[in-house]
Write a protein that holds these residues in place. Structure first.
Motif, PDB file in Angstrom:
ATOM      1  N   ALA A 181      37.324  44.313  47.553  1.00 16.92           N
ATOM      2  CA  ALA A 181      36.387  45.411  46.898  1.00 16.92           C
ATOM      3  C   ALA A 181      37.152  45.728  45.593  1.00 16.92           C
ATOM      4  O   ALA A 181      38.312  45.322  44.976  1.00 16.92           O
ATOM      5  CB  ALA A 181      36.998  46.779  47.700  1.00 16.92           C
ATOM      6  N   PRO A 182      36.403  46.350  44.685  1.00 16.76           N
ATOM      7  CA  PRO A 182      36.796  46.837  43.422  1.00 16.76           C
ATOM      8  C   PRO A 182      37.731  48.121  43.454  1.00 16.76           C
ATOM      9  O   PRO A 182      37.500  48.813  44.448  1.00 16.76           O
ATOM     10  CB  PRO A 182      35.626  47.223  42.595  1.00 16.76           C
ATOM     11  CG  PRO A 182      34.628  47.482  43.686  1.00 16.76           C
ATOM     12  CD  PRO A 182      34.831  46.687  44.765  1.00 16.76           C
ATOM     13  N   ALA A 223      39.985  46.717  38.646  1.00 15.21           N
ATOM     14  CA  ALA A 223      40.574  45.391  39.296  1.00 15.21           C
ATOM     15  C   ALA A 223      39.651  44.840  40.470  1.00 15.21           C
ATOM     16  O   ALA A 223      39.119  45.719  40.978  1.00 15.21           O
ATOM     17  CB  ALA A 223      42.059  45.152  39.568  1.00 15.21           C
ATOM     18  N   ALA A 224      39.563  43.773  40.921  1.00 17.43           N
ATOM     19  CA  ALA A 224      39.057  43.251  41.793  1.00 17.43           C
ATOM     20  C   ALA A 224      40.337  42.969  42.970  1.00 17.43           C
ATOM     21  O   ALA A 224      41.411  42.312  42.449  1.00 17.43           O
ATOM     22  CB  ALA A 224      38.458  41.664  42.014  1.00 17.43           C
ATOM     23  N   ARG A 225      40.114  43.542  44.010  1.00 21.05           N
ATOM     24  CA  ARG A 225      41.393  43.145  45.269  1.00 21.05           C
ATOM     25  C   ARG A 225      41.051  42.733  46.172  1.00 21.05           C
ATOM     26  O   ARG A 225      39.893  42.972  47.000  1.00 21.05           O
ATOM     27  CB  ARG A 225      41.897  44.681  45.284  1.00 21.05           C
ATOM     28  CG  ARG A 225      43.144  44.836  46.406  1.00 21.05           C
ATOM     29  CD  ARG A 225      43.578  45.971  46.404  1.00 21.05           C
ATOM     30  NE  ARG A 225      44.575  46.301  45.432  1.00 21.05           N
ATOM     31  CZ  ARG A 225      45.000  47.454  44.958  1.00 21.05           C
ATOM     32  NH1 ARG A 225      44.818  48.441  45.574  1.00 21.05           N
ATOM     33  NH2 ARG A 225      45.651  47.498  43.925  1.00 21.05           N
ATOM     34  N   ARG A 226      41.910  41.740  46.825  1.00 21.20           N
ATOM     35  CA  ARG A 226      41.742  41.159  48.006  1.00 21.20           C
ATOM     36  C   ARG A 226      42.900  41.446  48.975  1.00 21.20           C
ATOM     37  O   ARG A 226      43.943  41.344  48.469  1.00 21.20           O
ATOM     38  CB  ARG A 226      41.613  39.582  47.949  1.00 21.20           C
ATOM     39  CG  ARG A 226      41.634  38.686  49.338  1.00 21.20           C
ATOM     40  CD  ARG A 226      41.522  37.298  48.965  1.00 21.20           C
ATOM     41  NE  ARG A 226      41.515  36.527  50.014  1.00 21.20           N
ATOM     42  CZ  ARG A 226      42.373  36.257  51.109  1.00 21.20           C
ATOM     43  NH1 ARG A 226      43.646  36.681  50.724  1.00 21.20           N
ATOM     44  NH2 ARG A 226      42.228  35.513  51.986  1.00 21.20           N
ATOM     45  N   SER A 234      46.670  49.272  24.198  1.00 20.83           N
ATOM     46  CA  SER A 234      46.582  47.707  24.288  1.00 20.83           C
ATOM     47  C   SER A 234      45.609  47.435  25.303  1.00 20.83           C
ATOM     48  O   SER A 234      45.436  48.231  26.373  1.00 20.83           O
ATOM     49  CB  SER A 234      47.958  47.258  24.566  1.00 20.83           C
ATOM     50  OG  SER A 234      48.765  47.303  23.492  1.00 20.83           O
ATOM     51  N   VAL A 235      45.099  46.340  25.270  1.00 25.51           N
ATOM     52  CA  VAL A 235      44.004  45.978  26.306  1.00 25.51           C
ATOM     53  C   VAL A 235      44.745  44.694  26.868  1.00 25.51           C
ATOM     54  O   VAL A 235      45.178  43.791  26.353  1.00 25.51           O
ATOM     55  CB  VAL A 235      42.742  45.246  25.789  1.00 25.51           C
ATOM     56  CG1 VAL A 235      41.878  44.912  26.975  1.00 25.51           C
ATOM     57  CG2 VAL A 235      42.143  46.601  24.987  1.00 25.51           C
ATOM     58  N   VAL A 236      45.021  44.744  28.192  1.00 19.62           N
ATOM     59  CA  VAL A 236      45.925  43.749  29.171  1.00 19.62           C
ATOM     60  C   VAL A 236      45.107  43.388  30.400  1.00 19.62           C
ATOM     61  O   VAL A 236      44.959  43.807  31.360  1.00 19.62           O
ATOM     62  CB  VAL A 236      47.186  44.488  29.693  1.00 19.62           C
ATOM     63  CG1 VAL A 236      47.988  43.098  29.989  1.00 19.62           C
ATOM     64  CG2 VAL A 236      47.906  44.958  28.201  1.00 19.62           C
ATOM     65  N   PRO A 237      44.608  41.975  30.345  1.00 22.25           N
ATOM     66  CA  PRO A 237      44.139  41.454  31.556  1.00 22.25           C
ATOM     67  C   PRO A 237      45.311  40.895  32.231  1.00 22.25           C
ATOM     68  O   PRO A 237      46.353  40.615  31.741  1.00 22.25           O
ATOM     69  CB  PRO A 237      43.479  40.029  30.952  1.00 22.25           C
ATOM     70  CG  PRO A 237      43.269  40.079  29.707  1.00 22.25           C
ATOM     71  CD  PRO A 237      44.329  41.308  29.115  1.00 22.25           C
ATOM     72  N   TYR A 238      45.125  40.983  33.542  1.00 21.37           N
ATOM     73  CA  TYR A 238      46.553  40.903  34.401  1.00 21.37           C
ATOM     74  C   TYR A 238      46.075  40.255  35.874  1.00 21.37           C
ATOM     75  O   TYR A 238      44.977  40.279  36.307  1.00 21.37           O
ATOM     76  CB  TYR A 238      47.340  41.949  34.501  1.00 21.37           C
ATOM     77  CG  TYR A 238      46.619  43.034  35.401  1.00 21.37           C
ATOM     78  CD1 TYR A 238      46.810  43.017  36.644  1.00 21.37           C
ATOM     79  CD2 TYR A 238      45.874  43.922  34.940  1.00 21.37           C
ATOM     80  CE1 TYR A 238      46.266  44.022  37.529  1.00 21.37           C
ATOM     81  CE2 TYR A 238      44.880  44.909  35.696  1.00 21.37           C
ATOM     82  CZ  TYR A 238      45.372  44.859  37.169  1.00 21.37           C
ATOM     83  OH  TYR A 238      44.732  45.708  38.057  1.00 21.37           O
ATOM     84  N   ALA A 239      46.981  39.776  36.398  1.00 24.32           N
ATOM     85  CA  ALA A 239      46.773  39.526  38.001  1.00 24.32           C
ATOM     86  C   ALA A 239      48.117  39.794  38.672  1.00 24.32           C
ATOM     87  O   ALA A 239      49.349  39.799  38.070  1.00 24.32           O
ATOM     88  CB  ALA A 239      46.805  37.752  37.917  1.00 24.32           C
ATOM     89  N   GLY A 240      47.874  40.217  39.700  1.00 24.36           N
ATOM     90  CA  GLY A 240      49.389  40.635  40.478  1.00 24.36           C
ATOM     91  C   GLY A 240      49.102  40.771  42.064  1.00 24.36           C
ATOM     92  O   GLY A 240      48.068  40.527  42.379  1.00 24.36           O
ATOM     93  N   GLY A 241      50.135  40.807  42.630  1.00 24.66           N
ATOM     94  CA  GLY A 241      50.275  40.747  43.996  1.00 24.66           C
ATOM     95  C   GLY A 241      51.093  41.677  44.686  1.00 24.66           C
ATOM     96  O   GLY A 241      52.217  42.166  44.096  1.00 24.66           O
ATOM     97  N   ALA A 242      51.093  42.256  46.034  1.00 23.95           N
ATOM     98  CA  ALA A 242      52.060  43.035  46.525  1.00 23.95           C
ATOM     99  C   ALA A 242      52.224  42.641  48.186  1.00 23.95           C
ATOM    100  O   ALA A 242      50.857  42.223  48.655  1.00 23.95           O
ATOM    101  CB  ALA A 242      51.863  44.416  46.252  1.00 23.95           C
ATOM    102  N   VAL A 243      53.237  42.709  48.699  1.00 23.88           N
ATOM    103  CA  VAL A 243      53.134  42.427  50.344  1.00 23.88           C
ATOM    104  C   VAL A 243      53.941  43.353  50.616  1.00 23.88           C
ATOM    105  O   VAL A 243      55.065  43.894  50.328  1.00 23.88           O
ATOM    106  CB  VAL A 243      53.709  40.845  50.242  1.00 23.88           C
ATOM    107  CG1 VAL A 243      55.319  40.750  49.669  1.00 23.88           C
ATOM    108  CG2 VAL A 243      53.624  40.659  51.870  1.00 23.88           C
TER     109      VAL A 243
END
Length: 130
Positions: free
Chosen positions: A111-112, A96-99, A52-61
């Protein structure tokens, strides 16, 4: 018999997770309380029998009681991954692109990223309900 309506958007296309961990979890730092939480939401854009191809958004703290800069940060990702399920788990690889925001210093990095994850799980009830 009752009829339960299942909306189309609950058919397995919206894949996501959330988890958290908190405690004295680092053996090298026995007096440092660390709390980490993460969430991710994706949508299956394409599904075949294999992947499966899955575009996504996520976060961690994460935070810690010793106020170490590397433990006090928030990260946000937007990317796409390939997911390959197998019996009892899945393998996923993606980009992913990560901030990343360092919470104590205020520094922000962008950074990627590229990764491979393996997830394996089981359901003990399936062993007894045969």
């Amino acid at each position: 018999a009752d009829v339960i309506y299942q909306a189309p958007f609950f058919d397995g296309r919206f894949r996501g997770y959330a988890w958290a961990s908190s405690g004295l979890i680092a053996g090298r730092e026995p007096h440092n309380w660390i709390t980490t939480a993460a969430a991710q939401q994706g949508v299956v854009a394409f599904r075949s029998r294999i992947v499966s191809v899955v575009p996504y958004a996520g976060g961690a703290v994460s935070f810690d009681s010793k106020r170490r800069t590397w433990e006090n940060r928030a990260s946000y990702d937007a990317g796409v991954k390939l997911v390959r399920p197998f019996v009892g788990g899945m393998v996923e690889t993606g980009v992913a692109a990560r901030r990343q925001h360092e919470l104590l210093t205020g520094e922000v990095h962008f950074a990627p990223v590229a990764y491979v994850n393996l997830w394996v799980g089981w359901n003990p009830r399936s062993l007894f309900n045969r």
